[in-house]
Write a protein that holds these residues in place. Structure first.
Motif, PDB file in Angstrom:
ATOM      1  N   TYR A   1     -49.751-139.627  66.075  1.00 52.22           N
ATOM      2  CA  TYR A   1     -50.173-138.507  65.848  1.00 52.22           C
ATOM      3  C   TYR A   1     -49.351-138.200  64.183  1.00 52.22           C
ATOM      4  O   TYR A   1     -48.318-138.428  64.142  1.00 52.22           O
ATOM      5  N   ASP A   2     -49.960-136.831  63.857  1.00 48.70           N
ATOM      6  CA  ASP A   2     -49.399-136.271  62.169  1.00 48.70           C
ATOM      7  C   ASP A   2     -48.167-135.450  62.734  1.00 48.70           C
ATOM      8  O   ASP A   2     -47.011-135.700  62.147  1.00 48.70           O
ATOM      9  N   GLU A   3     -48.458-135.113  64.353  1.00 44.85           N
ATOM     10  CA  GLU A   3     -46.929-134.336  64.584  1.00 44.85           C
ATOM     11  C   GLU A   3     -47.468-133.627  66.338  1.00 44.85           C
ATOM     12  O   GLU A   3     -48.827-134.039  66.828  1.00 44.85           O
ATOM     13  N   VAL A   4     -46.327-133.701  67.029  1.00 46.78           N
ATOM     14  CA  VAL A   4     -46.529-133.098  67.872  1.00 46.78           C
ATOM     15  C   VAL A   4     -45.899-131.862  68.089  1.00 46.78           C
ATOM     16  O   VAL A   4     -44.257-130.900  67.378  1.00 46.78           O
TER      17      VAL A   4
ATOM     18  N   PRO B   1     -45.276-117.637  60.466  1.00 47.62           N
ATOM     19  CA  PRO B   1     -46.416-118.411  60.645  1.00 47.62           C
ATOM     20  C   PRO B   1     -45.910-119.980  61.180  1.00 47.62           C
ATOM     21  O   PRO B   1     -45.408-120.471  60.260  1.00 47.62           O
ATOM     22  N   SER B   2     -47.149-120.601  61.564  1.00 44.90           N
ATOM     23  CA  SER B   2     -46.563-121.873  62.635  1.00 44.90           C
ATOM     24  C   SER B   2     -47.508-122.834  61.087  1.00 44.90           C
ATOM     25  O   SER B   2     -48.209-122.078  60.311  1.00 44.90           O
ATOM     26  N   ARG B   3     -46.975-124.216  60.347  1.00 46.28           N
ATOM     27  CA  ARG B   3     -47.669-124.507  59.529  1.00 46.28           C
ATOM     28  C   ARG B   3     -48.733-125.247  60.452  1.00 46.28           C
ATOM     29  O   ARG B   3     -48.361-126.275  60.549  1.00 46.28           O
ATOM     30  N   LEU B   4     -49.309-125.322  60.111  1.00 51.76           N
ATOM     31  CA  LEU B   4     -51.032-126.063  60.357  1.00 51.76           C
ATOM     32  C   LEU B   4     -51.911-126.610  60.018  1.00 51.76           C
ATOM     33  O   LEU B   4     -52.432-127.794  60.332  1.00 51.76           O
ATOM     34  N   SER B   5     -51.984-126.402  58.373  1.00 52.38           N
ATOM     35  CA  SER B   5     -52.907-126.803  57.893  1.00 52.38           C
ATOM     36  C   SER B   5     -52.476-128.087  57.599  1.00 52.38           C
ATOM     37  O   SER B   5     -51.825-128.806  57.318  1.00 52.38           O
ATOM     38  N   GLY B   6     -54.237-129.084  57.612  1.00 52.87           N
ATOM     39  CA  GLY B   6     -53.357-130.064  56.512  1.00 52.87           C
ATOM     40  C   GLY B   6     -52.997-131.449  57.733  1.00 52.87           C
ATOM     41  O   GLY B   6     -52.697-132.422  57.338  1.00 52.87           O
ATOM     42  N   LEU B   7     -53.037-131.225  59.440  1.00 55.36           N
ATOM     43  CA  LEU B   7     -52.786-132.300  59.686  1.00 55.36           C
ATOM     44  C   LEU B   7     -53.832-132.540  60.579  1.00 55.36           C
ATOM     45  O   LEU B   7     -54.990-131.919  60.942  1.00 55.36           O
ATOM     46  N   ALA B   8     -54.003-134.258  60.358  1.00 57.50           N
ATOM     47  CA  ALA B   8     -55.305-134.662  60.910  1.00 57.50           C
ATOM     48  C   ALA B   8     -55.209-134.281  62.525  1.00 57.50           C
ATOM     49  O   ALA B   8     -56.423-134.740  63.523  1.00 57.50           O
TER      50      ALA B   8
END
Ligand code: FES
Length: 281
Positions: free
Chosen positions: A181-184, A92-99
């Motif tokens: 961004y925290d992440e793209v 699964p995608s790791r999407l938690s903890g990203l603001a």
């Protein structure tokens, strides 16, 4: 057998099907995929889960008729059944903890990018969406993206909808203006993901990509989905499909994706021939 409950044409080239698959629906998480086979002798094709409803026991995918396998799938209508529907597969995608996340989708990749954007919003993140298509006819899920994105830009190569240009144009405008961004998260054709990664490397922004490689068994046994990530061999089906985009060898992945082009063209011709024969009966 897995019944097609609904078949919805989203644009002239893309179709959504909602499939009765209770066991898959119960476990499916964002980022995971299924492998289906339309009929007994059909090709196995992987699709990322676009939506799933555990209570209703329904899994949704979006496809475009691009090859022999999807041609056979497209011949099925509501009420017909798909022979095999195996999953959920992959991590699964790791999407938690990203603001603060920028979700970049290209073409059919938007069918995968959208559930990620939706999940990020649900987790409380600020979601910036950038999606790109060849032209207005190919545009997909615009209203859905607008609902879950705090900021949203649609682009087309020819300017027939939204802004004219590629997704990297909008992303570069944001990054050069100081957006952080925290992440793209980039999902789309390989050249698009490669271009996004080249850009985010310049700005030192962590970038995750979803590698929709050639898949056969989906269990790490056949080697079809092999990739080089940080110099190591990985399998998209069991180690992915998501990887750190700055570590993926895109040139190798692009070369591998072209390996089966002749075979696919032949299979498509054969599927067309059988389809015409079937229609003539
Ligand atoms: S699909 Fe066979 S190893 Fe991944």
């Amino acid at each position: 057998m897995y019944k097609i409950l609904r078949k919805t044409r989203l644009n002239p080239i893309s179709v959504r099907i909602d499939v009765e698959a209770p066991l898959v629906a119960r476990k499916a998480q964002v980022g995971q995929f299924i492998i289906l086979r339309a009929g007994e002798n059909s090709k196995r094709i992987p699709f990322t889960v676009m939506d799933s409803d555990a209570q209703a026991g329904v899994v949704s995918i979006i496809y475009q008729v691009l090859g022999a396998g999807t041609m056979e799938l497209d011949q099925l209508t509501e009420g017909d059944s798909i022979r095999d529907f195996v999953g959920p597969l992959g991590e699964p995608s790791r999407l938690s903890g990203l603001a603060r996340v920028c979700v970049v989708g290209g073409g059919l990749g938007c069918a995968i990018a959208y559930p990620s954007a939706k999940q990020l919003k649900r987790e409380g993140a600020y979601v910036d969406g950038i999606v790109g298509f060849r032209n207005a006819e190919a545009a997909l899920l615009e209203d859905e993206f607008r609902t879950v994105c705090d900021r949203f830009t649609l682009l087309t190569d020819d300017g027939s909808a939204g802004e004219k240009g590629f997704v990297t144009k909008a992303l570069e405008e944001r990054l050069s203006a100081g957006e952080r961004y925290d992440e793209v998260l980039a999902i789309g054709p390989l050249p698009m993901m490669k271009a996004v990664c080249a850009l985010t490397r310049k700005y030192n922004v962590k970038t995750t990509v979803s590698m929709n490689a050639i898949m056969v068994d989906g269990t790490g046994m056949c080697g079809g989905c092999r990739l080089s990530v940080n110099g190591q061999m990985k399998f998209a089906c069991v180690d992915g499909p998501e990887f750190d985009g700055h570590q993926v060898d895109f040139d190798e992945a692009i070369a591998r994706s072209g390996m089966y082009r002749d075979f696919e063209a032949h299979a498509r011709e054969e599927a067309c021939r059988l389809y015409e024969k079937e229609k003539a009966r």
